[in-house]
Write an enzyme that holds these catalytic residues in place. Structure first.
Site, PDB file in Angstrom:
ATOM      1  N   ASP A 255       0.640  -1.124   0.010  1.00 39.41           N
ATOM      2  CA  ASP A 255       0.177   0.092  -0.082  1.00 39.41           C
ATOM      3  C   ASP A 255       0.892   1.262   0.112  1.00 39.41           C
ATOM      4  O   ASP A 255       1.971   1.193   0.507  1.00 39.41           O
ATOM      5  CB  ASP A 255      -0.795  -0.109   1.250  1.00 39.41           C
ATOM      6  CG  ASP A 255      -2.141   0.824   1.128  1.00 39.41           C
ATOM      7  OD1 ASP A 255      -2.282   1.790  -0.009  1.00 39.41           O
ATOM      8  OD2 ASP A 255      -2.982   0.878   2.035  1.00 39.41           O
TER       9      ASP A 255
ATOM     10  N   ASN B 243     -10.629  -3.203  -6.275  1.00 41.94           N
ATOM     11  CA  ASN B 243      -9.858  -2.274  -7.168  1.00 41.94           C
ATOM     12  C   ASN B 243     -10.344  -1.904  -8.496  1.00 41.94           C
ATOM     13  O   ASN B 243      -9.999  -0.881  -8.904  1.00 41.94           O
ATOM     14  CB  ASN B 243      -8.334  -2.824  -7.411  1.00 41.94           C
ATOM     15  CG  ASN B 243      -7.600  -2.658  -6.088  1.00 41.94           C
ATOM     16  OD1 ASN B 243      -6.396  -3.380  -5.952  1.00 41.94           O
ATOM     17  ND2 ASN B 243      -7.828  -1.892  -5.282  1.00 41.94           N
TER      18      ASN B 243
HETATM   19  C1  FPP Z   1      -1.694   0.575  -3.343  1.00 40.63           C
HETATM   20  O1  FPP Z   1      -1.245   1.646  -3.624  1.00 40.63           O
HETATM   21  C2  FPP Z   1      -1.179  -0.564  -4.300  1.00 40.63           C
HETATM   22  C3  FPP Z   1      -2.121  -1.305  -5.367  1.00 40.63           C
HETATM   23  C4  FPP Z   1      -3.406  -0.895  -5.424  1.00 40.63           C
HETATM   24  C5  FPP Z   1      -1.560  -2.113  -6.308  1.00 40.63           C
HETATM   25  C6  FPP Z   1      -0.462  -2.568  -6.079  1.00 40.63           C
HETATM   26  C7  FPP Z   1       0.119  -3.062  -7.409  1.00 40.63           C
HETATM   27  C8  FPP Z   1       1.442  -2.994  -7.733  1.00 40.63           C
HETATM   28  C9  FPP Z   1       2.627  -2.591  -6.630  1.00 40.63           C
HETATM   29  C10 FPP Z   1       1.898  -3.176  -9.032  1.00 40.63           C
HETATM   30  C11 FPP Z   1       1.456  -4.250  -9.942  1.00 40.63           C
HETATM   31  C12 FPP Z   1       1.898  -5.613  -9.125  1.00 40.63           C
HETATM   32  C13 FPP Z   1       2.689  -6.512  -9.277  1.00 40.63           C
HETATM   33  C14 FPP Z   1       2.756  -8.021  -8.772  1.00 40.63           C
HETATM   34  C15 FPP Z   1       3.608  -6.570 -10.815  1.00 40.63           C
HETATM   35  P1  FPP Z   1      -2.278   2.808  -3.558  1.00 40.63           P
HETATM   36  O2  FPP Z   1      -2.642   3.236  -5.010  1.00 40.63           O
HETATM   37  O3  FPP Z   1      -3.486   2.121  -2.978  1.00 40.63           O
HETATM   38  O4  FPP Z   1      -1.643   3.955  -2.781  1.00 40.63           O
HETATM   39  P2  FPP Z   1      -2.500   4.918  -1.855  1.00 40.63           P
HETATM   40  O5  FPP Z   1      -3.161   4.792  -0.857  1.00 40.63           O
HETATM   41  O6  FPP Z   1      -1.236   6.064  -1.396  1.00 40.63           O
HETATM   42  O7  FPP Z   1      -3.133   5.858  -2.859  1.00 40.63           O
END
Ligand code: FPP
Length: 230
Positions: free
Chosen positions: A18, A66
């Site tokens: 996250d 998501n």
């Molecule tokens: C959270 O950050 C992260 C995600 C929703 C997705 C995680 C995905 C990746 C790291 C990339 C793809 C995965 C792989 C396995 C290649 P957020 O956008 O919720 O952050 P925020 O809460 O700060 O807005």
């Protein structure tokens, strides 16, 4: 350091990655850049997990919730996932990494499903670290599907449900980590977390380094796990 000591006896670690968006915002960059840097953190951590001999690393890449993000962001995440698998598949094959998916990935775009099927097939016989990617995954959905399958076979017992979970056959979950300061499970591995240790860190996902995993494993080793016994 021996491999056993590197993981402190932990066999299976899961991570709620996250904070990509906040990482980007702090730097006045587009969210997509945060996700790109998030993939770099994934790549580095998977290599480290393999080197330390961890049996399974489960990453929450895309939840059933998501889909509510903007079309643009969903397509960025899907594009990054596709590129990561394309770029690192040969490395998984060469380094004995087995890929597994939890969640129903078959509803993703056809090219991604085909790529994932290829990656699953090419790494199926590997018996080093298992990289488990949670895609279109939600624990309540997983448990409901498992319970339905168990019921169809005639027994709704914890053992029967567990045998039908998407994670069936993986080592029990030892440690669950969430980055970015949020302290909740967000529908991730609810069943498997029953006896897992949990570590919540303020580090934002793109900044999460192998040293943070090593620190979390040390903290894991300091905690006494009793499984409700004495
Ligand atoms: C959270 O950050 C992260 C995600 C929703 C997705 C995680 C995905 C990746 C790291 C990339 C793809 C995965 C792989 C396995 C290649 P957020 O956008 O919720 O952050 P925020 O809460 O700060 O807005």
């Amino acid at each position: 350091m021996s491999l056993e000591r590197a993981t402190h006896g932990a066999r299976h670690v899961a991570i709620i990655m996250d904070g990509n968006g906040r990482w980007a915002k702090k730097r006045h960059l587009p969210r997509a850049v945060g996700h790109q840097r998030g993939v770099e953190a994934v790549r580095t951590l998977v290599r480290a997990a393999r080197e330390m001999g961890l049996e399974a690393l489960t990453l929450y890449a895309f939840s059933t919730e998501n889909w509510r993000r903007s079309e643009d962001e969903v397509s960025t995440l899907m594009g990054l996932l596709k590129r990561y698998i394309q770029e690192d598949l040969a490395e998984f094959v060469a380094n004995n990494v087995r890929l597994r998916i939890i969640g129903d990935y078959t509803v993703l775009a056809r090219d991604i499903v085909a790529l994932l099927d290829e990656a699953l097939a090419k790494t199926a016989a590997n018996d080093g670290t298992t990289l488990v990617v949670a895609l279109n995954y939600g624990a309540q959905d997983e448990i409901a599907r498992a319970a339905a399958k168990a019921a169809a076979k005639g027994a709704i017992t914890p053992e029967a449900i567990e045998a039908e979970l998407d994670t069936a056959g993986l080592p029990p979950l030892d440690l669950l980590i969430r980055t970015s300061g949020e302290v909740r499970l967000s529908n991730f591995l609810l069943w498997q977390a029953a006896y897992a240790e949990m570590i919540f860190t303020d580090v934002l996902w793109p900044d999460f380094k192998p040293a943070h995993l090593a620190e979390a494993l040390e903290e894991f080793s300091r905690r006494e796990r009793r499984y409700g016994g004495r």
